[in-house]
Motif scaffolding. Sequence first.
Motif, mmCIF file in Angstrom:
data_model
loop_
_atom_site.group_PDB
_atom_site.id
_atom_site.type_symbol
_atom_site.label_atom_id
_atom_site.label_comp_id
_atom_site.label_asym_id
_atom_site.label_seq_id
_atom_site.Cartn_x
_atom_site.Cartn_y
_atom_site.Cartn_z
ATOM 1 N N LYS A 196 3.525 -5.872 0.291
ATOM 2 C CA LYS A 196 2.436 -6.125 -0.637
ATOM 3 C C LYS A 196 2.780 -7.257 -1.602
ATOM 4 O O LYS A 196 3.961 -7.552 -1.808
ATOM 5 C CB LYS A 196 2.138 -4.852 -1.439
ATOM 6 N N PRO A 197 1.745 -7.884 -2.210
ATOM 7 C CA PRO A 197 2.033 -8.897 -3.232
ATOM 8 C C PRO A 197 2.701 -8.254 -4.445
ATOM 9 O O PRO A 197 2.537 -7.050 -4.704
ATOM 10 C CB PRO A 197 0.645 -9.439 -3.582
ATOM 11 N N GLU A 198 3.452 -9.061 -5.188
ATOM 12 C CA GLU A 198 4.162 -8.549 -6.362
ATOM 13 C C GLU A 198 3.197 -8.130 -7.470
ATOM 14 O O GLU A 198 3.429 -7.144 -8.164
ATOM 15 C CB GLU A 198 5.129 -9.609 -6.882
ATOM 16 N N GLY A 199 2.125 -8.886 -7.635
ATOM 17 C CA GLY A 199 1.158 -8.556 -8.674
ATOM 18 C C GLY A 199 0.247 -7.421 -8.252
ATOM 19 O O GLY A 199 0.233 -6.999 -7.091
ATOM 20 N N ALA A 200 -0.533 -6.913 -9.202
ATOM 21 C CA ALA A 200 -1.476 -5.835 -8.912
ATOM 22 C C ALA A 200 -2.556 -6.323 -7.957
ATOM 23 O O ALA A 200 -3.044 -7.451 -8.064
ATOM 24 C CB ALA A 200 -2.105 -5.338 -10.205
ATOM 25 N N SER A 201 -2.907 -5.495 -6.989
ATOM 26 C CA SER A 201 -3.961 -5.823 -6.041
ATOM 27 C C SER A 201 -4.545 -4.537 -5.497
ATOM 28 O O SER A 201 -4.027 -3.435 -5.720
ATOM 29 C CB SER A 201 -3.420 -6.689 -4.892
ATOM 30 N N LEU A 202 -5.636 -4.676 -4.749
ATOM 31 C CA LEU A 202 -6.266 -3.505 -4.146
ATOM 32 C C LEU A 202 -5.358 -2.836 -3.121
ATOM 33 O O LEU A 202 -5.531 -1.654 -2.811
ATOM 34 C CB LEU A 202 -7.586 -3.925 -3.477
ATOM 35 N N LEU A 203 -4.377 -3.568 -2.614
ATOM 36 C CA LEU A 203 -3.456 -2.990 -1.638
ATOM 37 C C LEU A 203 -2.624 -1.862 -2.232
ATOM 38 O O LEU A 203 -2.126 -1.001 -1.502
ATOM 39 C CB LEU A 203 -2.525 -4.077 -1.070
ATOM 40 N N ASP A 204 -2.480 -1.870 -3.545
ATOM 41 C CA ASP A 204 -1.698 -0.813 -4.204
ATOM 42 C C ASP A 204 -2.310 0.564 -3.984
ATOM 43 O O ASP A 204 -1.619 1.585 -4.103
ATOM 44 C CB ASP A 204 -1.591 -1.102 -5.706
ATOM 45 N N LEU A 205 -3.590 0.607 -3.670
ATOM 46 C CA LEU A 205 -4.271 1.885 -3.484
ATOM 47 C C LEU A 205 -4.191 2.400 -2.043
ATOM 48 O O LEU A 205 -4.654 3.504 -1.756
ATOM 49 C CB LEU A 205 -5.751 1.744 -3.870
ATOM 50 N N LEU A 206 -3.599 1.607 -1.148
ATOM 51 C CA LEU A 206 -3.684 1.921 0.278
ATOM 52 C C LEU A 206 -2.399 2.460 0.884
ATOM 53 O O LEU A 206 -2.286 2.570 2.101
ATOM 54 C CB LEU A 206 -4.121 0.652 1.052
ATOM 55 N N GLY A 207 -1.431 2.787 0.053
ATOM 56 C CA GLY A 207 -0.202 3.370 0.580
ATOM 57 C C GLY A 207 0.848 2.320 0.903
ATOM 58 O O GLY A 207 0.614 1.116 0.778
ATOM 59 N N PRO A 208 2.038 2.775 1.357
ATOM 60 C CA PRO A 208 3.142 1.858 1.646
ATOM 61 C C PRO A 208 2.964 1.142 2.980
ATOM 62 O O PRO A 208 2.047 1.448 3.754
ATOM 63 C CB PRO A 208 4.345 2.805 1.701
ATOM 64 N N TYR A 209 3.849 0.188 3.236
ATOM 65 C CA TYR A 209 3.884 -0.483 4.533
ATOM 66 C C TYR A 209 4.341 0.522 5.590
ATOM 67 O O TYR A 209 5.245 1.307 5.340
ATOM 68 C CB TYR A 209 4.870 -1.663 4.465
ATOM 69 N N PRO A 210 3.776 0.525 6.797
ATOM 70 C CA PRO A 210 2.687 -0.317 7.314
ATOM 71 C C PRO A 210 1.314 0.328 7.198
ATOM 72 O O PRO A 210 0.351 -0.181 7.761
ATOM 73 C CB PRO A 210 3.084 -0.466 8.777
ATOM 74 N N TYR A 211 1.218 1.460 6.455
ATOM 75 C CA TYR A 211 -0.034 2.206 6.428
ATOM 76 C C TYR A 211 -1.169 1.421 5.785
ATOM 77 O O TYR A 211 -2.339 1.590 6.153
ATOM 78 C CB TYR A 211 0.181 3.539 5.704
ATOM 79 N N TYR A 212 -0.824 0.551 4.824
ATOM 80 C CA TYR A 212 -1.899 -0.199 4.182
ATOM 81 C C TYR A 212 -2.548 -1.187 5.148
ATOM 82 O O TYR A 212 -3.729 -1.536 4.995
ATOM 83 C CB TYR A 212 -1.414 -0.907 2.912
ATOM 84 N N LEU A 213 -1.819 -1.611 6.179
ATOM 85 C CA LEU A 213 -2.400 -2.505 7.180
ATOM 86 C C LEU A 213 -3.466 -1.776 8.004
ATOM 87 O O LEU A 213 -4.522 -2.341 8.305
ATOM 88 C CB LEU A 213 -1.309 -3.059 8.101
ATOM 89 N N VAL A 214 -3.184 -0.533 8.352
ATOM 90 C CA VAL A 214 -4.155 0.270 9.090
ATOM 91 C C VAL A 214 -5.377 0.554 8.212
ATOM 92 O O VAL A 214 -6.530 0.453 8.667
ATOM 93 C CB VAL A 214 -3.524 1.591 9.571
ATOM 94 N N ALA A 215 -5.127 0.888 6.955
ATOM 95 C CA ALA A 215 -6.232 1.160 6.030
ATOM 96 C C ALA A 215 -7.113 -0.074 5.845
ATOM 97 O O ALA A 215 -8.343 0.038 5.722
ATOM 98 C CB ALA A 215 -5.674 1.620 4.682
ATOM 99 N N GLU A 216 -6.495 -1.257 5.834
ATOM 100 C CA GLU A 216 -7.263 -2.493 5.683
ATOM 101 C C GLU A 216 -8.266 -2.674 6.811
ATOM 102 O O GLU A 216 -9.369 -3.191 6.600
ATOM 103 C CB GLU A 216 -6.316 -3.696 5.633
ATOM 104 N N GLU A 217 -7.878 -2.264 8.026
ATOM 105 C CA GLU A 217 -8.789 -2.380 9.171
ATOM 106 C C GLU A 217 -10.065 -1.581 8.912
ATOM 107 O O GLU A 217 -11.180 -2.074 9.097
ATOM 108 C CB GLU A 217 -8.102 -1.861 10.436
#
Length: 239
Positions: A196-217
């Motif tokens: 994830k990016p170092e700064g705050a982003s919406l990815l922070d709500l989607l769990g750790p790697y690699p689960y946030y990639l699946v959630a993004e889909e």
Amino acid sequence: MTSFFARYVEEEFIPYSSSHIVMLAALVVLALLLYGFRTRIRSNTAVKTMIRYSILFGLLAPQILLYYWYAIVGLWSVKYTLPLELCSISQMLAIIMLFTRSKLLYQIVFFAGIGGAMQAMLTPDLDYPYPHFRFFHFFIVHIAIILAPLYMTWIESFRPTWKSVWITMIFLNILLVVVGGTDYWLGANYMFLREKPEGASLLDLLGPYPYYLVAEEGIALVLFALMYLPFIRWRRRRM
């Protein structure tokens, strides 16, 4: 070297500071003007051309200055400065779309461009505050990415279809493989496919790697479907 182009700055960008709010307001105002005057713009070829080239200028000029800035301050790096972020790719596609009026590129830029650029506008991954060059580059380019498909929709009368959603999803998954492979090869993190990016982003709500990639889909599919809903109503009215 003035502070406008400085490599290092003492202050940090603060999300939803007054300068951030002004940029968000500028996007809203420009979009409303484009929509509100769409009929008059369509009927005036000179105005249409001026607006189309103004959006192209907003996509091209800041990017040319960005790579010049990378060179003069010594920040050029294949790990960080290649145009492999989603918004950078959408930016290049938007430029080609405006020049060629490609219906295929319009479909991708409408969904991926607006979706990605809006997320960037709302949660900027930005280190440089107003009035630094990078601040203006970031917001001008992302505003132009959003305005480009809106121009094609409201002024040039292009329309996405339900098929466009799936075309965009296929494109994004091909991009994931290509950019992900490049990240692995270079040890980079374009499109945040490795972390994830170092700064705050919406990815922070989607769990750790690699689960946030699946959630993004899933989120992308839902978002694109919601973006398409107004066109379902428009087509029903036309029928």
